[in-house]
Scaffold this active site. Sequence first.
Site, short mmCIF file in Angstrom:
data_model
loop_
_atom_site.label_atom_id
_atom_site.label_comp_id
_atom_site.label_asym_id
_atom_site.label_seq_id
_atom_site.Cartn_x
_atom_site.Cartn_y
_atom_site.Cartn_z
N GLY A 513 0.78 -1.30 0.11
CA GLY A 513 -0.12 -0.02 0.04
C GLY A 513 0.69 1.22 0.12
N GLY A 515 0.36 5.41 1.39
CA GLY A 515 -0.32 6.47 1.95
C GLY A 515 0.05 7.95 1.96
N GLY A 518 3.75 7.58 3.14
CA GLY A 518 4.72 6.85 2.22
C GLY A 518 4.26 5.33 2.25
N PRO A 519 5.06 4.36 1.77
CG PRO A 519 6.98 3.38 1.22
CD PRO A 519 6.55 4.99 1.55
CE LYS A 534 2.00 5.86 8.91
NZ LYS A 534 1.00 6.23 9.82
CG ASP A 631 -7.20 11.19 7.54
OD1 ASP A 631 -8.06 11.53 6.85
OD2 ASP A 631 -6.22 11.03 7.33
#
Length: 817
Positions: A513, A515, A518-519, A534, A631
């Site tokens: 993924g 975001g 970052g990756p 993350k 968020d």
Amino acid sequence: MNMNQTVLMLLLHITSIFLMLSICISLDTIAVHKYITDGETIVSENEKFELGFFSPGSSKHRYLGIWFKNTSPHEVVWVANRETPLINTSGTVKLDNQGILSLVNGSGAVIWSSNSFVSITSVNPIAQLLDSGNLVIKDATSVIWQSFDYPGDTFISGMKLGKNLITGRELYLTSWRSSDDPSTGEYTVGFLMEECRYPQVYIKKNSVIETRIGPYDGVEFAGLPNYKHNPNHIYTVDMVAHQKEMYFKYTSNLTASSLKSTVNPSGILEISQLNHRNNEWMSDHTMPVDYCDNYGLCGPYGSCSTATSPTCECLKGFELLNPNNWTSGCTRSRALDCGPGEDFITFSSMKLPDTQNAVFNASLSLQECEVACKDNCSCTAYANPNMTAGGVGCLLWFGDLIDVRVYSQNGQDLHVRLAATELSELNMVSQSKRKRVLTLVISTSSALVFLLAVSYACLKKYRTSRMNRRGNWYALRKKNTDVRIEDLDELPFFSLQQIAKATDNFSINNKIGEGSFGPVYKGVLEDGQEVAIKRLSETSKQGLVEFKNEVICIAKLQHRNLVKLLGYCVHGNEMILIYEYTANKSLDTILFDETKCLMLDWPQRLNIIHGIARGILYLHQDSRLQIIHRDLKPGNILLDGDMNPKVSDFGLAREFVGSDTAATTRKVVGTYGYISPEYAVHGQFSVKSDVFSFGVLVLEIVSGKKNRGFYHKDHNDNLLGHAWRLFREGRTSEFMDASLHDVCNVSEVLRSIHVGLLCVQHHAHDRPTMLSVVLMLVSEGVLPQPKQPAFFTGESDNEVQSVSSVNEDTLTQLYGR
């Protein structure tokens, strides 16, 4: 012949005029032997109220009732035959010469009667609907009967609720059984009205107290923790007490204002005012307000506060009786002996205890009240409940103090009796604390001056930044070395070498993924555990502050519906978080995929909705840190192998303390389409901002469609507007994902949509709390009607000056005018 015809026509014309005048004059009355049939109504003089026949909700039964005129939908305030409905439209209302108003069915049987009658000397009784909403039967000299003496589920201006001290008759509200059935339901709203007792309000379910509102503080009922006394408020509450009766009433301060208090079938008391500009009802207060409004939650001498965790604690001088059962309450640490050293400790900002075991004297001052309590060994506490300027009055409690809570505002002082030895210990502890604080302040101040001087010298000499305060980062040096975060010894630290090995040196094949930060990589630790890693990218706008925020925040949060942080790594410019691995990735990758979405049947979607709600409730109320996420979106909801949801990504989260549940910022962060209107335009965020985001999530989960970018051929509404349009038109079932139509519990789907619409209402104060949301999702009670949602896609460019997005829709700067 022509002359006769002309005279005849003239007479007929005059007669018709008189008939019309008679009809106009009697629009608000029913005269003797006059009838009103189903389909006919009478209207009060200034057209505020209307009386006629109606069918509630989806019911086909017919009832005689009074409602506010010119509001949509009709807000019924009184029902005559609530226990005996008509099965068809054959009902007729008539008044006889004895002053008895009767409702009869098509067979002539009396369904309901006022049971009133006039004396033989009275003449020409009439029934009249007044502009107050009161239906009265009267003769030329007096009122014989009135509907205000028989309240239903609604209290309006001019009514009395209380007790006749001569007859013992009480006037109180009773809920409807359901929105389709106005017969007597489970809930009542009644008053404690006894001589020498202080009045307060109870919400009861089948005679068992569920919520206590009050006591009355001279202006308002004190059970409204978020309500500030305002002399310019649109209504005032008055208590009237004399030898014959005690009652409450409220009157409007504005002639154009209409007010009502209604207890709904779920036991929620809602106070609403009518906006005459659009004829819509606006909610002013609802009770109970929060978890602490549950009656006697913390037991005798226990105090409840939503600002602490746990919510229950013992009053000072008391200790928990049973650690496994808070309802048992607390007991005194030192027994009273009625000795000369006994005195009182003051608790501020409190909801005063239940006054059932208290005595009230209206003439005593606070000082006189203290003396009266001290002179009576059975007196356990005292207070002045009157908050009006210069107000006097004395409440003396004899026995346990029950249903006490802390308010952030609108609280009162409570003085509780303690033993002399207990007070002595508390005073010694207090003095010791003062000395320690004073010593700490002096030593800290001296040390701070010294450290500032040293820091300044070091800054000048080495040109490096160091941070020397507890809980902050150690500075990152230019050389690549591992750096740990202070005060996180309980959270495992991973070296960059371990992370590189777990991800096969951050192989693209392990990337799962991406975001705004970052990756994200899938990794396997040395013990075989699968993890999600993350990695903060160098171009990410989530920097040191956000990274630190997420680490410290999540490390202290533990809930099955929050993603679990397993560790972290800081090495040079590398900042990495290690999470539990969720096999099904994020919700958006499945929900918005035409093929994968078929994996989500209705039970799974409902489980995801419930899980997210429980996770947010934990953040808002039950965690050690009380958090506003800011968020919430499908991309931040992870799904494990069993499709259980995990709220993730706390980089933008904000901690709040106590009553500080709202704030304003010039830097709006979040994701467009999920942030609330007050946050996007004005920078105002609160727990209700998360509620709005949750509402959007619910509507997306049910429909399988994104809010942003939603298109419908018949209108330009976004997803929220589309749901609202279908709800108003009674076509809510059309909103659900087509794949669910034949394999779902429709009532659960409709309830979820209804709750979602309540969460996305435009004004923050209209949205429920997450506690209310969770209760509404798992219960079967009647839900309040939602108001118009925020139509985000309709905003013009002049409302939002700049939007800078990252990773599809994430906002980093969005300034309101």
